[in-house]
Design a protein around this motif. Sequence first.
Motif, PDB file in Angstrom:
ATOM      1  N   SER A  59      10.282 -39.826   2.794  1.00  0.00           N
ATOM      2  CA  SER A  59      10.532 -38.390   2.614  1.00  0.00           C
ATOM      3  C   SER A  59      11.411 -37.867   3.748  1.00  0.00           C
ATOM      4  CB  SER A  59       9.219 -37.623   2.568  1.00  0.00           C
ATOM      5  OG  SER A  59       8.462 -37.846   3.736  1.00  0.00           O
ATOM      6  N   SER A  62       9.005 -32.891   5.954  1.00  0.00           N
ATOM      7  CA  SER A  62       7.583 -32.726   5.686  1.00  0.00           C
ATOM      8  C   SER A  62       7.397 -31.993   4.365  1.00  0.00           C
ATOM      9  CB  SER A  62       6.913 -31.932   6.811  1.00  0.00           C
ATOM     10  OG  SER A  62       5.585 -31.579   6.443  1.00  0.00           O
ATOM     11  N   PRO A  63       6.465 -32.432   3.532  1.00  0.00           N
ATOM     12  CA  PRO A  63       6.268 -31.742   2.245  1.00  0.00           C
ATOM     13  C   PRO A  63       5.637 -30.363   2.390  1.00  0.00           C
ATOM     14  CG  PRO A  63       4.603 -33.429   2.547  1.00  0.00           C
ATOM     15  CD  PRO A  63       5.568 -33.586   3.687  1.00  0.00           C
ATOM     16  N   ARG A  88      10.499 -25.297   0.837  1.00  0.00           N
ATOM     17  CA  ARG A  88      10.054 -26.677   1.026  1.00  0.00           C
ATOM     18  C   ARG A  88      10.943 -27.628   0.237  1.00  0.00           C
ATOM     19  NH1 ARG A  88       3.839 -25.344  -0.435  1.00  0.00           N
ATOM     20  NH2 ARG A  88       4.998 -24.529  -2.237  1.00  0.00           N
ATOM     21  N   ASP A  89      11.193 -28.787   0.815  1.00  0.00           N
ATOM     22  CA  ASP A  89      12.068 -29.776   0.191  1.00  0.00           C
ATOM     23  C   ASP A  89      11.370 -30.393  -1.010  1.00  0.00           C
ATOM     24  OD1 ASP A  89      14.576 -31.452   0.384  1.00  0.00           O
ATOM     25  OD2 ASP A  89      13.053 -33.021   0.472  1.00  0.00           O
ATOM     26  N   SER A  92      10.862 -34.330  -0.957  1.00  0.00           N
ATOM     27  CA  SER A  92       9.751 -34.744  -0.103  1.00  0.00           C
ATOM     28  C   SER A  92       8.413 -34.487  -0.782  1.00  0.00           C
ATOM     29  CB  SER A  92       9.819 -34.003   1.233  1.00  0.00           C
ATOM     30  OG  SER A  92      11.032 -34.275   1.908  1.00  0.00           O
ATOM     31  N   ARG A  93       8.305 -33.373  -1.467  1.00  0.00           N
ATOM     32  CA  ARG A  93       7.046 -33.069  -2.154  1.00  0.00           C
ATOM     33  C   ARG A  93       6.819 -34.004  -3.336  1.00  0.00           C
ATOM     34  NH1 ARG A  93       4.370 -28.685  -0.909  1.00  0.00           N
ATOM     35  NH2 ARG A  93       3.625 -28.277  -3.032  1.00  0.00           N
ATOM     36  N   HIS A  96       5.591 -37.435  -1.834  1.00  0.00           N
ATOM     37  CA  HIS A  96       4.190 -37.378  -1.432  1.00  0.00           C
ATOM     38  C   HIS A  96       3.271 -37.115  -2.636  1.00  0.00           C
ATOM     39  CE1 HIS A  96       4.234 -37.554   3.037  1.00  0.00           C
ATOM     40  NE2 HIS A  96       5.495 -37.192   2.872  1.00  0.00           N
ATOM     41  N   PRO A 249       1.112 -31.343  -2.769  1.00  0.00           N
ATOM     42  CA  PRO A 249       2.299 -31.449  -3.638  1.00  0.00           C
ATOM     43  C   PRO A 249       2.000 -32.175  -4.941  1.00  0.00           C
ATOM     44  CG  PRO A 249       2.412 -33.100  -1.924  1.00  0.00           C
ATOM     45  CD  PRO A 249       1.156 -32.307  -1.663  1.00  0.00           C
TER      46      PRO A 249
END
Length: 301
Positions: A59, A62-63, A88-89, A92-93, A96, A249
């Motif tokens: 990632s 950070s999620p 939030r990206d 990345s979410r 995760h 997430p």
Amino acid sequence: MNAARRNWLLSDAPQTRRQARLGALYQGWLTFRANKLAMFGLIVLIVLIAMAALAPWLSPQSPFAQDLANRLQPPSAAHWLGTDHLGRDILSRLIHGSRITLFIVGTVALIAPVIGLFIGTVAGFAGGWVDQVLMRITDIFLAFPKLILALAFVAALGASITNAVLALALTAWPPYARLARAETLTIRNADYIAAARLQGAGPLRLLVRHIWPLCVSSLIVRVALDMAGIILSAAGLGFLGLGAQPPMPEWGAMISDGRTYILDFWWVAAMPGIAIFIVSMAFNLLGDGLRDVLDPKGAKS
């Protein structure tokens, strides 16, 4: 001389059986590999498992990190799949969130078939009033849509990812019970069952050693085909706020967060939806390949 030859044959029997099993596994792998779509599904699931295992390193961000200055940004070099309403990206979410998806699928796949196998084989082997009682309980569960019944369980137990998994497992076992019962009814009067009973095998030994192994292959195929439905049910619970709780997430919850912005910022809801679609399709393709290997007669029919 005959005794020595008999001892040699007996000593070589385990090795022969082991070679036969290896040969059967190899032939099964060749059959599975010939199915290109099933191989595609297997590759997708391997990528999913690797992504979940290496999530902290794969990632880019950070999620959970929020950046309101970059909220609802479209896909770009900085954010490959864009950002959500809190900045939030999304990539990345999603990475995760694959851990949550595998946790749900793996847990339900371990609990529901075991419950169904036990209830179905006991009902089919015992017969009589035991069969009637267990099958009527199964029919009661089958009378309700799985998602509606799961919603009732989660509402009673409380909203959380653990309770959502438990609810899905408690509503997913009836089809496995019906399948295991049908398999048991076809083999409970077989000659080798009667021979084992004459040798002193009790009901428990007959179930565990002789009936359960013959039911496992059909259950494996059914589990692989049902995984897509389990993922969709889990996403449905997350969408309604009854599964994983914020800020986890979970893919269904991510779609729920993005439904408000679907017209102007389509990527917020579309990206987790595409992820659910790809993983569900992979499980269906894998199930078709396993059916060709474990149930070739059913595949041909």
